[in-house]
Motif scaffolding. Sequence first.
Motif, mmCIF file in Angstrom:
data_model
loop_
_atom_site.group_PDB
_atom_site.id
_atom_site.type_symbol
_atom_site.label_atom_id
_atom_site.label_comp_id
_atom_site.label_asym_id
_atom_site.label_seq_id
_atom_site.Cartn_x
_atom_site.Cartn_y
_atom_site.Cartn_z
ATOM 1 N N VAL A 1 0.417 -3.521 -7.697
ATOM 2 C CA VAL A 1 -0.044 -4.118 -6.446
ATOM 3 C C VAL A 1 -0.886 -3.102 -5.678
ATOM 4 O O VAL A 1 -1.979 -3.398 -5.207
ATOM 5 N N ASP A 2 -0.355 -1.889 -5.576
ATOM 6 C CA ASP A 2 -0.982 -0.888 -4.711
ATOM 7 C C ASP A 2 -2.002 -0.020 -5.444
ATOM 8 O O ASP A 2 -2.902 0.520 -4.828
ATOM 9 N N ARG A 3 -1.823 0.100 -6.710
ATOM 10 C CA ARG A 3 -2.701 0.902 -7.584
ATOM 11 C C ARG A 3 -2.983 2.283 -7.034
ATOM 12 O O ARG A 3 -3.935 2.565 -6.418
ATOM 13 N N GLY B 1 0.803 -1.221 0.000
ATOM 14 C CA GLY B 1 0.000 0.000 0.000
ATOM 15 C C GLY B 1 0.832 1.266 0.000
ATOM 16 O O GLY B 1 0.286 2.359 -0.046
ATOM 17 N N HIS C 1 0.055 3.371 -2.988
ATOM 18 C CA HIS C 1 -1.361 3.494 -3.344
ATOM 19 C C HIS C 1 -1.670 4.906 -3.806
ATOM 20 O O HIS C 1 -1.400 5.860 -3.088
#
Lengths: 152, 387
Positions: free
Chosen positions: B385-387, B54, B57
């Motif tokens: 993964v975190d977008r 994250g 993110h």
Amino acid sequence: MSTTPAAATARIRDQFGVEATAEAATLTVAVPRERWLALARFARRELGCLYFNWLSAVDWKEQGFEVLCRVENLEAGLVLMMRTRLGAAETHCASVTPVWKGADWMERECYDMFGVVFEGHPDLRRILLSEDWEGHPLRKDYAPDTPHAPYR
Amino acid sequence: MPGTETRQVVEIGYGGSERLVMNMGPQHPSAHGVFRAVLTLEGETVVALDAVIGYLHRCHEKLGETLTYVQYPSIASKTDYVAAMTSELAYVSAVEQLGKVEVPRRAQYLRVIAAELQRIASHCLWLGTWCMDIGGALGGGATVFLYCIREREMVLDLFEELTGARLLYGFHQVGGTRYDVPPGWDAKVRRTVDFIEGRLEEYEAMLEANAFFTARAQGVGVISRELAQELGLSGPLIRGSGVDFDLRRAAPYSSYQEFDFRVPVETAGDCFARYRVRMVEFRESITIVRQALDGLPEGPISSRPGVKSVGQVRAPKGEAYARVEGARGEVGCYLVSDGGPKPYRMKWRGASFSNLAVLPHIVPGHKIADVVAIMGSVDPVFGEVDR
């Protein structure tokens, strides 16, 4: 075990009393919230959907959240899109982690972003946002410019 | 003769049963991004791994709801910035599916060429960095990295000539592609893929003849067929575990059904199997690029007029899920439209997110040094993964 879309539709109708809609090899099934876990078990055991693709939610404002889960039977090429409406102001939903381990992170993300509480999830905590984040950003009532304390 | 204190340290460190919790990351060179693994150790053996993600993110999904179908594709490339072409393709495909937009055949072929060159570039970066992770000091480690980066540069040069950008392209648009091939590009692509094809044998010779490399890759990080499916792994990970699942074959998009290529499948499920799958994919991508250049149809590159305003594209009410086989696996985009110029809901199904979720299942039982080998073989890109 017959897993053509037509056969799967018939079996879902027998078991759950709902009509699945088929589009190519993708079946979409909507069940009431109470049958969510039962549908997941059925998808895995009876329809051979061993492949867990993704799980997420949509916030339909006053009508409440809808949880979506996409699973597949790779050998038969069958795709099952499971969906359930939680109802207005309802945030609880059964977890499908007992059926597919892959639901673990997806449900955590869904909890993080929408605040949907997955009952039976072994470790439901935020995944992308920090532990002390307030609110759930993908809810429609969460404005993009909601202020938050700066990082230190 | 060592004193009592030294002996105690040695005993607790190695022979003792004390557990040590150690943070690996968030800044760790082998993570190739920002990733924290909380390792519980017994001596040098990992007994538990908690993945903390994250850090990167950027609320892509919320952003997707606030940007129009015209604006977002150039942001889509920032999810998986190592293979930007495929994430753009996933987004525009979802909009096209929603709006039932036809894509001209020339644009479909151009998309295939872009996607396969992107796979080559992405695999180059993966191979180089992974080899460096598992031992830059070993013969072949840092050398392979430099070679791979050199080859990747050649592909990026091609992309630069095609789109004007080296990493984040904005090549795709709803209804086709934004750019056509510049004069002479075709011949350059052929020369580049010929060169890379010749180099692949060198890499394999360097690596597979190296006992250190095989020792660190074979039998390490085994993913079973069942686990691979249950976790929703895709791409080289699932194919390295004996499941023949490639979207280019299973659910062809963008005219992939017209190309002749093999889908490599390995059954061992270890790091070496994933390495082998990717090495074959390099070659298959090269074959596809050649076929697409040979058969590139004439005609328009987009079925829609040039974009004049950001609200120009509207999708009818409904929903769509489009997925493409990216370098790391299934990149999917789920869109819900309420009929406006922006999606009501947009969800990314990032291959790296699902793939990374395998770590807590396969890392325990391995030594710390293997953690980087396994993580590298998973090939996560933290933007995705975190977008």
